[in-house]
Write an enzyme that holds these catalytic residues in place. Structure first.
Site, mmCIF file in Angstrom:
data_model
loop_
_atom_site.group_PDB
_atom_site.id
_atom_site.type_symbol
_atom_site.label_atom_id
_atom_site.label_comp_id
_atom_site.label_asym_id
_atom_site.label_seq_id
_atom_site.Cartn_x
_atom_site.Cartn_y
_atom_site.Cartn_z
ATOM 1 C CE1 TYR A 67 54.170 38.943 43.436
ATOM 2 C CE2 TYR A 67 52.294 40.052 44.122
ATOM 3 C CZ TYR A 67 53.433 39.992 43.294
ATOM 4 O OH TYR A 67 53.728 41.043 42.551
ATOM 5 C CE LYS B 64 52.860 37.720 39.977
ATOM 6 N NZ LYS B 64 54.084 38.408 40.172
#
Length: 313
Positions: free
Chosen positions: A138, A166
């Site tokens: 992330y 992400k």
């Protein structure tokens, strides 16, 4: 269920509805999950930034994840945020998520103490060795103050430590360069890249991203599914038009007064006010110490919903 390789489509990072007393509102959360699935979402991400994971206790995190896993019931993959400051703390969340039935983990670089890129890589490798679940990095440097660079990500993609990324950095140029590098190393079909930038989804998909994790997808999941389907079919003019409509709706995250509340309070308050106005959640409360949106802001959220075609009038 097994995580698709690569994972494609729209994966809303669901909000965590709360009761007035601050408990997880499990009934509202179940309705929210059913709503995004009915809109055609290809996965669900729980306990991310939109889910207020940083503000929730371990008990609240477990309650939210349990509800999402049970509600989804294997229909789409469930990605669970295992977000915390250090490797040891993340490991605890990772084991809890695995026990509750999550299909993949979403993890940032270590934060607060900071970390060298070599330490960030070691962080991910230690996590991967300790769980059977796929690991998605992330990248959210605004919150953790560490940018995940291609020099760190590419070796982790190549050796299978990471299953995907992400990208919530907001740096479209950096994302494009990573996508080019993945294609050159023939990793683009085994390493998932999802954009978390709601305003540039069409551009990210054109550059080669596999999908989107849009916070605004809580409010208008069907809009992001339409955008994705237009892009996948090569209907770029229609995708751009849908993106323009969603960009206007995104203004609901900016209705709070920056003199008295943070940008995060404004954004999450906007999402939850919209979901409350739409009848999806029972209470628009956000977790402490975030401040609630004033009535004037809620009226603006209502107007924006109407202009986006989500409310009559």
């Amino acid at each position: 269920m097994r995580l698709p390789v690569p994972l494609t489509g729209v994966v809303p990072p669901v909000c965590t509805p709360l009761t007035p007393s601050g408990d997880v509102d499990t009934h509202s959360l179940g309705r929210l999950v059913e709503r995004v699935l009915a809109a055609g979402a290809h996965g669900v991400f729980v306990l991310g930034s939109s889910g207020e994971a940083a503000h929730l206790s371990d008990v609240q995190r477990g309650s939210a994840l349990r509800v999402v896993v049970e509600t989804v019931s294997g229909r789409v993959p469930v990605l669970a945020g295992a977000i915390d400051m250090t490797t040891a703390r993340v490991l605890g969340h990772a084991r809890a998520a695995e026990a509750l039935g999550a299909d993949a983990l979403v993890v940032t670089a270590p934060f607060y103490a900071g970390a060298h890129p070599a330490e960030v890589a070691d962080h991910f490798r230690r996590l991967r060795a300790a769980t059977r679940l796929p690991l998605i990095a992330y990248d959210i440097p605004a919150s953790v103050h560490t940018k995940l660079l291609p020099a760190t990500l590419l070796p982790l993609a190549e050796d299978g430590t990471l299953a995907g990324l992400k990208d919530s950095s907001g740096e479209l140029g950096s994302l494009r360069r990573l996508l080019v590098a993945l294609r050159r190393q023939r990793l683009d079909r085994s390493f998932t890249v999802l954009t978390g930038s709601e305003l540039t989804v069409d551009a990210a998909l054109l550059a080669g991203a596999h999908g989107v994790v849009p916070g605004l997808g809580n409010v208008d999941p069907a809009g992001y599914v339409r955008l994705y389907e237009h892009a996948r079919a090569g209907r770029w003019r229609e995708a751009a038009a849908e993106q323009d409509r969603l960009a206007a709706l995104f203004a609901l995250t900016e209705t709070g007064d920056p003199a008295v509340m943070s940008g995060g309070s404004s954004a999450l308050g906007g999402f939850k006010a919209a979901l409350h106005l739409l009848g999806v959640i029972d209470c628009p409360a956000t977790a402490a110490p975030q401040r609630p949106l004033p009535d004037t802001s809620v009226r603006t959220v209502r107007r924006l919903l109407g202009e986006a075609g989500l409310l009559p009038g």
